[in-house]
Design a protein around this motif. Structure first.
Motif, PDB file in Angstrom:
ATOM      1  N   MET A   1     -28.845  13.963  12.405  1.00 51.71           N
ATOM      2  CA  MET A   1     -29.133  13.250  13.645  1.00 51.71           C
ATOM      3  C   MET A   1     -30.537  13.659  14.102  1.00 51.71           C
ATOM      4  N   ASP A   2     -31.334  12.683  14.528  1.00 53.68           N
ATOM      5  CA  ASP A   2     -32.683  13.029  14.987  1.00 53.68           C
ATOM      6  C   ASP A   2     -32.629  13.577  16.415  1.00 53.68           C
ATOM      7  N   PHE A   3     -33.748  14.188  16.832  1.00 53.98           N
ATOM      8  CA  PHE A   3     -33.775  14.852  18.138  1.00 53.98           C
ATOM      9  C   PHE A   3     -33.508  13.887  19.285  1.00 53.98           C
ATOM     10  N   ASP A   4     -34.103  12.720  19.272  1.00 51.96           N
ATOM     11  CA  ASP A   4     -33.929  11.789  20.392  1.00 51.96           C
ATOM     12  C   ASP A   4     -32.470  11.416  20.592  1.00 51.96           C
ATOM     13  N   ARG A   5     -31.777  11.145  19.497  1.00 50.86           N
ATOM     14  CA  ARG A   5     -30.353  10.795  19.592  1.00 50.86           C
ATOM     15  C   ARG A   5     -29.550  12.019  20.044  1.00 50.86           C
ATOM     16  N   ALA A   6     -29.848  13.189  19.480  1.00 51.48           N
ATOM     17  CA  ALA A   6     -29.149  14.431  19.864  1.00 51.48           C
ATOM     18  C   ALA A   6     -29.385  14.746  21.334  1.00 51.48           C
ATOM     19  N   ASP A   7     -30.616  14.581  21.781  1.00 51.20           N
ATOM     20  CA  ASP A   7     -30.950  14.855  23.181  1.00 51.20           C
ATOM     21  C   ASP A   7     -30.193  13.911  24.104  1.00 51.20           C
ATOM     22  N   ALA A   8     -30.166  12.631  23.771  1.00 44.35           N
ATOM     23  CA  ALA A   8     -29.453  11.656  24.601  1.00 44.35           C
ATOM     24  C   ALA A   8     -27.964  11.993  24.683  1.00 44.35           C
ATOM     25  N   LEU A   9     -27.373  12.333  23.547  1.00 43.30           N
ATOM     26  CA  LEU A   9     -25.950  12.675  23.513  1.00 43.30           C
ATOM     27  C   LEU A   9     -25.668  13.934  24.324  1.00 43.30           C
ATOM     28  N   ASN A  10     -26.434  14.997  24.068  1.00 45.06           N
ATOM     29  CA  ASN A  10     -26.200  16.270  24.768  1.00 45.06           C
ATOM     30  C   ASN A  10     -26.456  16.147  26.264  1.00 45.06           C
ATOM     31  N   GLN A  11     -27.479  15.392  26.641  1.00 48.00           N
ATOM     32  CA  GLN A  11     -27.754  15.185  28.072  1.00 48.00           C
ATOM     33  C   GLN A  11     -26.619  14.406  28.737  1.00 48.00           C
ATOM     34  N   ALA A  12     -26.126  13.390  28.058  1.00 50.52           N
ATOM     35  CA  ALA A  12     -25.027  12.598  28.631  1.00 50.52           C
ATOM     36  C   ALA A  12     -23.789  13.461  28.851  1.00 50.52           C
ATOM     37  N   ILE A  13     -23.446  14.294  27.877  1.00 49.59           N
ATOM     38  CA  ILE A  13     -22.283  15.176  28.006  1.00 49.59           C
ATOM     39  C   ILE A  13     -22.499  16.179  29.132  1.00 49.59           C
ATOM     40  N   ARG A  14     -23.696  16.765  29.183  1.00 47.18           N
ATOM     41  CA  ARG A  14     -24.008  17.754  30.221  1.00 47.18           C
ATOM     42  C   ARG A  14     -23.934  17.129  31.609  1.00 47.18           C
ATOM     43  N   LEU A  15     -24.551  15.965  31.783  1.00 45.68           N
ATOM     44  CA  LEU A  15     -24.541  15.319  33.092  1.00 45.68           C
ATOM     45  C   LEU A  15     -23.141  14.896  33.518  1.00 45.68           C
ATOM     46  N   LEU A  16     -22.366  14.349  32.594  1.00 41.15           N
ATOM     47  CA  LEU A  16     -20.992  13.981  32.926  1.00 41.15           C
ATOM     48  C   LEU A  16     -20.215  15.209  33.380  1.00 41.15           C
ATOM     49  N   SER A  17     -20.349  16.290  32.653  1.00 40.43           N
ATOM     50  CA  SER A  17     -19.631  17.520  32.993  1.00 40.43           C
ATOM     51  C   SER A  17     -20.010  18.014  34.391  1.00 40.43           C
ATOM     52  N   LEU A  18     -21.306  18.078  34.666  1.00 38.31           N
ATOM     53  CA  LEU A  18     -21.773  18.557  35.974  1.00 38.31           C
ATOM     54  C   LEU A  18     -21.321  17.640  37.106  1.00 38.31           C
ATOM     55  N   ARG A  19     -21.475  16.345  36.902  1.00 37.70           N
ATOM     56  CA  ARG A  19     -21.144  15.402  37.975  1.00 37.70           C
ATOM     57  C   ARG A  19     -19.641  15.271  38.183  1.00 37.70           C
ATOM     58  N   HIS A  20     -18.875  15.352  37.108  1.00 36.13           N
ATOM     59  CA  HIS A  20     -17.411  15.296  37.232  1.00 36.13           C
ATOM     60  C   HIS A  20     -16.915  16.515  38.005  1.00 36.13           C
ATOM     61  N   ARG A  21     -17.462  17.687  37.680  1.00 37.72           N
ATOM     62  CA  ARG A  21     -17.052  18.905  38.391  1.00 37.72           C
ATOM     63  C   ARG A  21     -17.436  18.826  39.871  1.00 37.72           C
ATOM     64  N   ALA A  22     -18.638  18.316  40.155  1.00 35.61           N
ATOM     65  CA  ALA A  22     -19.061  18.188  41.549  1.00 35.61           C
ATOM     66  C   ALA A  22     -18.173  17.198  42.306  1.00 35.61           C
ATOM     67  N   ARG A  23     -17.834  16.092  41.675  1.00 33.60           N
ATOM     68  CA  ARG A  23     -16.957  15.109  42.321  1.00 33.60           C
ATOM     69  C   ARG A  23     -15.558  15.682  42.521  1.00 33.60           C
ATOM     70  N   THR A  24     -15.106  16.441  41.519  1.00 41.48           N
ATOM     71  CA  THR A  24     -13.811  17.108  41.650  1.00 41.48           C
ATOM     72  C   THR A  24     -13.822  18.034  42.864  1.00 41.48           C
ATOM     73  N   ALA A  25     -14.898  18.801  43.035  1.00 41.54           N
ATOM     74  CA  ALA A  25     -15.007  19.720  44.172  1.00 41.54           C
ATOM     75  C   ALA A  25     -14.949  18.957  45.491  1.00 41.54           C
ATOM     76  N   GLU A  26     -15.629  17.807  45.555  1.00 47.61           N
ATOM     77  CA  GLU A  26     -15.600  16.990  46.772  1.00 47.61           C
ATOM     78  C   GLU A  26     -14.186  16.538  47.108  1.00 47.61           C
ATOM     79  N   LEU A  27     -13.453  16.121  46.100  1.00 46.57           N
ATOM     80  CA  LEU A  27     -12.100  15.603  46.322  1.00 46.57           C
ATOM     81  C   LEU A  27     -11.088  16.712  46.601  1.00 46.57           C
TER      82      LEU A  27
END
Length: 149
Positions: A1-27
């Motif tokens: 996998m090239d860096f751009d694709r790896a970066d997009a995938l890893n960033q998407a997973i990281r952001l989902l994790s952070l935002r899901h946890r933050a939304r969970t905390a709000e609820l």
């Protein structure tokens, strides 16, 4: 996998994790809970009373984290802890009546969060997500256990 694709995938997973946890905390905040505590309540609602060490394994978190969560939930009256019959070193954790009622509220909140998270996705994609995410988690866990770097 090239860096751009790896970066997009890893960033998407990281952001989902952070935002899901933050939304969970709000609820969870209006319920008087912090992220992680809902998982403990839901696990006990699913399984019934459980030895604290097994609860740690089931949740995939370190024992000291479960001990701290259990102390806080016990102080709030949501769970009760007692020595395990036949093994005074082990502690059995179980929901109180208040804890069972709170677990029902958490279940409703958990459903709403899931609906919110998958809004706009086709039903077939939503049905596949648990398996796909489970595979991703298993892949990361396998590498971690082997110590691959």
């Amino acid at each position: 996998m090239d860096f751009d694709r790896a970066d997009a995938l890893n960033q998407a997973i990281r952001l989902l994790s952070l935002r899901h946890r933050a939304r969970t905390a709000e609820l969870l905040a209006p319920l008087g809970l912090h992220p992680g505590q809902e998982a403990l309540l839901l696990e006990l609602a699913r399984t019934g009373p459980m030895i604290q060490a097994k609860l740690s394994e089931a949740l995939g978190v370190e024992r000291p984290s479960v001990t701290l969560m259990a102390r806080k939930l016990e102080a709030a009256g949501h769970i009760r802890r007692a020595p395990a019959p036949g093994d005074q070193r082990a502690t059995v954790v179980e929901l109180t009546e208040d804890g069972r009622a709170l677990a029902e509220r958490v279940k409703r909140m958990w459903c709403a969060l899931a609906e919110e998270t998958v809004t706009g996705l086709p039903a077939a994609t939503v049905a596949e997500l648990p398996g796909l995410l489970g595979t991703l988690t298993g892949n990361v866990d396998a590498k971690r256990r082997r110590g691959d770097g």
